[in-house]
Design a protein around this motif. Structure first.
Motif, PDB file in Angstrom:
ATOM      1  N   THR A   1      21.820  54.491  45.448  1.00  0.00           N
ATOM      2  CA  THR A   1      22.726  53.519  46.398  1.00  0.00           C
ATOM      3  C   THR A   1      23.177  54.548  47.608  1.00  0.00           C
ATOM      4  N   ASN A   2      23.053  53.872  48.801  1.00  0.00           N
ATOM      5  CA  ASN A   2      23.474  54.568  49.925  1.00  0.00           C
ATOM      6  C   ASN A   2      24.333  53.916  50.902  1.00  0.00           C
ATOM      7  N   GLY A   3      25.188  54.169  51.708  1.00  0.00           N
ATOM      8  CA  GLY A   3      25.862  53.471  52.614  1.00  0.00           C
ATOM      9  C   GLY A   3      24.915  52.920  53.836  1.00  0.00           C
TER      10      GLY A   3
ATOM     11  N   ALA B   1      22.250  45.932  61.418  1.00  0.00           N
ATOM     12  CA  ALA B   1      22.147  44.539  61.200  1.00  0.00           C
ATOM     13  C   ALA B   1      20.685  43.916  61.168  1.00  0.00           C
ATOM     14  N   PRO B   2      20.627  43.152  60.358  1.00  0.00           N
ATOM     15  CA  PRO B   2      19.062  42.508  60.173  1.00  0.00           C
ATOM     16  C   PRO B   2      18.634  41.631  61.463  1.00  0.00           C
TER      17      PRO B   2
ATOM     18  N   LEU C   1      18.454  46.012  48.060  1.00  0.00           N
ATOM     19  CA  LEU C   1      19.718  44.882  48.002  1.00  0.00           C
ATOM     20  C   LEU C   1      20.590  45.414  48.952  1.00  0.00           C
ATOM     21  N   TRP C   2      21.219  44.802  49.607  1.00  0.00           N
ATOM     22  CA  TRP C   2      22.235  45.009  50.590  1.00  0.00           C
ATOM     23  C   TRP C   2      23.612  44.202  50.218  1.00  0.00           C
ATOM     24  N   THR C   3      24.579  44.854  49.925  1.00  0.00           N
ATOM     25  CA  THR C   3      25.919  44.276  49.179  1.00  0.00           C
ATOM     26  C   THR C   3      26.447  43.588  50.587  1.00  0.00           C
ATOM     27  N   LYS C   4      27.491  42.831  50.543  1.00  0.00           N
ATOM     28  CA  LYS C   4      28.230  42.203  51.613  1.00  0.00           C
ATOM     29  C   LYS C   4      29.196  43.175  52.272  1.00  0.00           C
ATOM     30  N   PRO C   5      29.404  43.105  53.474  1.00  0.00           N
ATOM     31  CA  PRO C   5      30.342  43.894  54.329  1.00  0.00           C
ATOM     32  C   PRO C   5      31.635  43.516  53.643  1.00  0.00           C
TER      33      PRO C   5
ATOM     34  N   HIS D   1      21.614  37.430  43.562  1.00  0.00           N
ATOM     35  CA  HIS D   1      21.262  37.545  44.771  1.00  0.00           C
ATOM     36  C   HIS D   1      22.107  36.664  45.750  1.00  0.00           C
ATOM     37  N   ALA D   2      22.625  35.613  45.288  1.00  0.00           N
ATOM     38  CA  ALA D   2      23.571  34.875  46.199  1.00  0.00           C
ATOM     39  C   ALA D   2      24.883  35.607  46.645  1.00  0.00           C
ATOM     40  N   GLY D   3      25.328  36.720  45.911  1.00  0.00           N
ATOM     41  CA  GLY D   3      26.280  37.442  46.191  1.00  0.00           C
ATOM     42  C   GLY D   3      25.856  38.763  46.968  1.00  0.00           C
ATOM     43  N   MET D   4      24.803  38.902  47.574  1.00  0.00           N
ATOM     44  CA  MET D   4      24.233  39.741  48.186  1.00  0.00           C
ATOM     45  C   MET D   4      23.998  39.667  49.704  1.00  0.00           C
ATOM     46  N   GLN D   5      24.298  40.507  50.773  1.00  0.00           N
ATOM     47  CA  GLN D   5      23.871  40.080  52.136  1.00  0.00           C
ATOM     48  C   GLN D   5      22.485  39.773  52.280  1.00  0.00           C
ATOM     49  N   ARG D   6      21.715  40.702  51.887  1.00  0.00           N
ATOM     50  CA  ARG D   6      20.137  40.678  51.886  1.00  0.00           C
ATOM     51  C   ARG D   6      19.618  41.374  50.683  1.00  0.00           C
ATOM     52  N   HIS D   7      18.036  40.836  50.717  1.00  0.00           N
ATOM     53  CA  HIS D   7      17.311  41.560  49.677  1.00  0.00           C
ATOM     54  C   HIS D   7      15.862  41.638  49.936  1.00  0.00           C
ATOM     55  N   SER D   8      15.037  42.471  49.591  1.00  0.00           N
ATOM     56  CA  SER D   8      13.584  42.648  49.962  1.00  0.00           C
ATOM     57  C   SER D   8      13.004  43.291  48.949  1.00  0.00           C
ATOM     58  N   HIS D   9      11.784  42.403  48.421  1.00  0.00           N
ATOM     59  CA  HIS D   9      11.087  42.911  47.361  1.00  0.00           C
ATOM     60  C   HIS D   9       9.599  43.529  48.082  1.00  0.00           C
ATOM     61  N   GLN D  10       9.403  44.507  47.584  1.00  0.00           N
ATOM     62  CA  GLN D  10       7.724  44.866  48.167  1.00  0.00           C
ATOM     63  C   GLN D  10       7.168  45.314  46.803  1.00  0.00           C
ATOM     64  N   LEU D  11       5.710  44.977  46.915  1.00  0.00           N
ATOM     65  CA  LEU D  11       4.913  45.158  45.651  1.00  0.00           C
ATOM     66  C   LEU D  11       3.765  46.356  46.144  1.00  0.00           C
ATOM     67  N   SER D  12       3.300  47.209  45.370  1.00  0.00           N
ATOM     68  CA  SER D  12       2.349  48.184  45.686  1.00  0.00           C
ATOM     69  C   SER D  12       1.339  48.123  44.553  1.00  0.00           C
ATOM     70  N   ASN D  13       1.030  49.125  44.165  1.00  0.00           N
ATOM     71  CA  ASN D  13      -0.045  49.594  43.173  1.00  0.00           C
ATOM     72  C   ASN D  13      -0.054  48.251  42.092  1.00  0.00           C
ATOM     73  N   SER D  14      -1.248  47.592  41.991  1.00  0.00           N
ATOM     74  CA  SER D  14      -1.378  46.718  40.886  1.00  0.00           C
ATOM     75  C   SER D  14      -2.671  46.906  40.216  1.00  0.00           C
ATOM     76  N   LEU D  15      -2.611  47.004  38.988  1.00  0.00           N
ATOM     77  CA  LEU D  15      -3.830  47.134  37.846  1.00  0.00           C
ATOM     78  C   LEU D  15      -3.803  46.050  37.295  1.00  0.00           C
ATOM     79  N   ILE D  16      -4.942  45.206  37.240  1.00  0.00           N
ATOM     80  CA  ILE D  16      -5.170  43.969  36.761  1.00  0.00           C
ATOM     81  C   ILE D  16      -6.454  43.849  35.723  1.00  0.00           C
ATOM     82  N   GLU D  17      -6.196  43.588  34.481  1.00  0.00           N
ATOM     83  CA  GLU D  17      -7.308  43.431  33.596  1.00  0.00           C
ATOM     84  C   GLU D  17      -7.526  42.028  33.212  1.00  0.00           C
TER      85      GLU D  17
END
Length: 174
Positions: free
Chosen positions: A145-147, A153-154, A104-108, A72-88
């Protein structure tokens, strides 16, 4: 009984509280990674936890946090999202399957956006009043992976450290 005549037993309430605590812990894990708050990310895993991120990392939960920290330190940005969660929940133990999307966004100069969609398969235990992951298996279902255009910019108040606006907004604990 509530107005609708639905009665929740004490065991139902205990299970509901456990499910909410587990969801909150999962959210703290994502926040810890995205804000680069290592203490928050560590707190999700038991000391003796084992994780398997197939093809990426196998070992302890804390070891994974250390490993992903470098990535992650080598990335420009990163974002984690959670959705469906089944818990027993079964007493002081639980299992969960939670869908996760990671951007994940790589650096320029040639910024790439890597989108990974998968699932966390977690085994939990109640330890000193806190739910923690004792075992995790990460399943990667899709990845692309996409450009990224230069205009994407964030926001200037988004930060990967304690300078992020969320730290001044509330007293979230690690």
């Amino acid at each position: 009984h509530n107005r609708e005549g639905i009665h929740m037993s004490d065991s139902d309430l205990v299970e509901l509280r456990a499910q909410l605590a587990i969801r909150d812990t999962l959210s703290r894990y994502c926040r810890g990674l995205d804000r680069m708050d290592r203490a928050m990310a560590y707190a999700v895993f038991s000391e003796d936890s084992r994780v398997n991120y197939h093809g990426m990392y196998t070992g302890s939960g804390h070891g994974f946090v250390d490993w992903v920290w470098e990535a992650h330190a080598g990335m420009q940005r990163h974002s984690h999202q959670l959705s469906n969660s089944l818990i027993e929940v079964d007493g002081n133990r639980a299992t969960s399957e939670t869908y996760v999307t990671v951007a994940l966004w790589t650096k320029p100069p040639d910024t790439q956006e890597i989108i990974a969609r998968g699932r966390y398969l977690d085994r939990w235990r109640l330890d000193n009043g806190h739910w923690c992951i004792s075992e995790r298996e990460h399943i990667l279902d899709l990845q692309s992976t996409n450009g990224v255009p230069d205009i994407a910019a964030p926001n200037a108040v988004s930060s990967r450290d304690r300078e992020d606006a969320s730290y001044g907004f509330s007293s979230f604990r690690s």
